[in-house]
Design an enzyme around this catalytic site. Structure first.
Site, mmCIF file in Angstrom:
data_model
loop_
_atom_site.group_PDB
_atom_site.id
_atom_site.type_symbol
_atom_site.label_atom_id
_atom_site.label_comp_id
_atom_site.label_asym_id
_atom_site.label_seq_id
_atom_site.Cartn_x
_atom_site.Cartn_y
_atom_site.Cartn_z
ATOM 1 C CG ASP A 49 -0.314 -0.507 2.478
ATOM 2 O OD1 ASP A 49 0.922 -0.407 2.599
ATOM 3 O OD2 ASP A 49 -1.041 -1.006 3.341
ATOM 4 C CG HIS A 89 -5.958 -2.614 8.949
ATOM 5 N ND1 HIS A 89 -6.094 -1.291 9.296
ATOM 6 C CD2 HIS A 89 -4.644 -2.894 9.122
ATOM 7 C CE1 HIS A 89 -4.911 -0.824 9.639
ATOM 8 N NE2 HIS A 89 -4.018 -1.757 9.542
ATOM 9 C CD GLU A 148 -8.774 0.547 7.860
ATOM 10 O OE1 GLU A 148 -8.825 -0.309 8.759
ATOM 11 O OE2 GLU A 148 -8.045 1.551 7.919
#
Ligand code: PGA
Length: 249
Positions: A73, A143, A148
């Site tokens: 990410d 998560h 999430e």
């Protein structure tokens, strides 16, 4: 004959021992297959693992030149060279100590058009034949990446609005000020993660004990994204004693 169970749960007395054992396994995997494709996390958890990998890179003269990496990410709005970016984190904690080919370092670019960038990332992962070993941390809310908890989960790489609790736990990387933590990120999706050939999730400390008990002993639910690792055929959950303190069996 014993049955093969996944996820496999391994508990170490402390995080440093866990990091040492996992780093040794990754180093051996790399020596066996110099063209490994790694999926990599950021955060506090993998720092000890990266330190151990750096140590082994020097001790065993590990050759990273054919390795490919994909990070999970990145924050939206940050350039790769920005101090708070995950790209910068990886440079400081791991990449600069290796001979990784910059062309084989794959990262979501936080300043790119999000939609196109997510598609590009999925294509890039497919082009190299998928991820061999995906390493993960876990948020206290369960998560993985920036997937999430919610009523539904995104399967592919996507744009995420970050929760307050997630921004708060990232504040340390932004001078302790939550207002400086970006509000959005790009993240691999659940299917992107679950398609990896193997998964190694690391969890340290008491703050992870509650969610790890639910990952191991609880039902599969979108309200705890990491519980989907119960579906993965080759997943390892690596805990220290504190993170394992609420496991029931
Ligand atoms: P941490 O974060 O490693 O800093 O605890 C993990 C995560 O939120 O995914």
């Amino acid at each position: 004959m014993h049955s093969v169970r996944s996820p496999r749960v391994t508990v170490f007395p402390d995080a440093r021992t866990a990091a040492r054992v996992v780093a040794a396994r990754l180093a051996s995997a790399l020596q066996e297959n110099p063209s490994l494709v790694f999926g990599l996390p950021t955060g506090r958890t993998p720092i000890a693992l990266y330190e151990e990998l750096v140590r082994l890179t020097a001790a065993r003269a590990l050759d990273w030149s054919k390795v490919t990496t994909f990070n999970l990410d990145e924050f939206v709005g940050l350039r790769p060279e920005d101090p708070g970016s995950y790209r910068r984190f990886m440079q400081e904690h791991l990449f600069r100590f290796t001979n990784l080919d910059p062309q084989r370092i794959n990262f979501l670019v936080g300043t790119a058009n999000p939609e196109e960038e997510c598609l590009r990332y999925e294509r890039a992962i497919a082009e190299v034949g998928g991820i061999d070993i995906q390493i993960l941390g876990i948020g206290t809310n369960g998560h993985i990446g920036f997937n999430e908890p919610g009523h539904e989960l995104d399967s592919l790489t996507h744009l995420v609005k970050l929760r307050q609790e997630t921004r708060r736990s990232n504040a340390a990387f932004f001078g302790g000020n939550i207002d400086h933590v970006p509000t959005e990120a790009l993240s691999m999706g659940m299917a992107t993660i679950l398609h990896s050939r193997s998964v190694v999730l690391l969890a340290h400390g008491e703050s992870k004990a509650g969610c790890m008990a639910r990952v191991v002993n609880g039902p599969l639910t979108t309200e705890l994204p990491a519980s989907f690792l119960q579906l993965h055929p080759d997943a390892d959950l690596i805990l220290d004693a504190a993170a394992a303190s609420q496991l029931t069996h």
